[in-house]
Write a protein that holds these residues in place. Structure first.
Motif, PDB file in Angstrom:
ATOM      1  N   THR A 189       2.494   3.934  -9.094  1.00  0.00           N
ATOM      2  CA  THR A 189       1.743   3.988  -9.592  1.00  0.00           C
ATOM      3  C   THR A 189       1.124   4.513 -10.589  1.00  0.00           C
ATOM      4  O   THR A 189      -0.319   4.449 -11.334  1.00  0.00           O
ATOM      5  N   THR A 212      -3.893   5.834  -7.309  1.00  0.00           N
ATOM      6  CA  THR A 212      -3.724   6.198  -6.523  1.00  0.00           C
ATOM      7  C   THR A 212      -2.729   6.397  -5.096  1.00  0.00           C
ATOM      8  O   THR A 212      -1.944   4.562  -5.527  1.00  0.00           O
ATOM      9  N   LYS A 213      -1.580   6.719  -4.549  1.00  0.00           N
ATOM     10  CA  LYS A 213      -0.592   6.307  -3.993  1.00  0.00           C
ATOM     11  C   LYS A 213      -1.370   5.387  -2.910  1.00  0.00           C
ATOM     12  O   LYS A 213      -0.575   4.514  -1.962  1.00  0.00           O
TER      13      LYS A 213
END
Length: 187
Positions: A39, A45-46
């Motif tokens: 990421t 983002t995750k």
């Protein structure tokens, strides 16, 4: 295009994640394959990761399948080289396998294969196809019996050795590899 530019351009695809994972595998090894590293590299983002994969194991499975497909493609290419004249065949193999991107990817995948059984199997299949192609080339060049088998083994083992030693001794250039093939085929 950088990974961050790619992430900002559009929603990432599975292919984008596989490409980023392959770059990490090649540059830093299998231990770098972590969600946070990916990421960060992609500037997302995750949540973006979890849109495509349930966990890091799922991504590693997808990457392993990608690598296995690459190994099968290389084996297919080796089989196709059987159609060219024997005196050109080994040089064509050297040119194909010594292409810098292919070389670094192959070294990384072989390293990862020490902990992934499916990759070990794919690499063993490729090595078997390579040996068979080299052996057949030696026979086509007029070498017989043990001489053809020994020369084929020598070339295969040297190629694998070059891959494993390249971190310490550097990647041999195509000219060096071609000279090695010439030595192996000189009577």
């Amino acid at each position: 295009m950088t990974d961050n530019t790619l992430a900002k351009r559009a929603r990432l695809s599975v292919s984008d994640w596989i490409s980023a994972s392959m770059r990490l595998l090649v540059t830093e090894g299998p231990t770098a394959l972590k969600i946070s590293r990916l990421t960060d590299a992609l500037g997302v983002t995750k949540g973006s990761f979890y849109w495509h994969f349930t966990d890091i194991a799922a991504l590693k499975t997808a990457l392993a399948e990608h690598c296995e497909a690459q190994q099968r493609s290389a084996a297919d290419h080796v089989r196709e080289l059987g159609a060219i004249p024997a005196d050109e065949r080994l040089g064509a193999m050297v040119d194909y396998f010594s292409e810098p991107h292919r070389w670094t990817a192959e070294a990384a995948v072989r390293s990862w294969s020490h902990t992934d059984k499916s990759l070990r199997t794919a690499i063993a299949d490729l090595d078997r196809h390579l040996y068979e192609a080299i052996h057949q080339t030696m026979l086509d060049l007029g070498f017989t019996g043990d001489d053809a088998r020994t020369r084929a083994s020598m070339l295969l083992y040297a190629g694998i050795g070059y891959l494993h030693a390249s971190d310490e001794f550097g990647t041999p250039d195509a000219d060096t590899l071609h000279r090695f093939v010439t030595l192996a085929t000189t009577r």
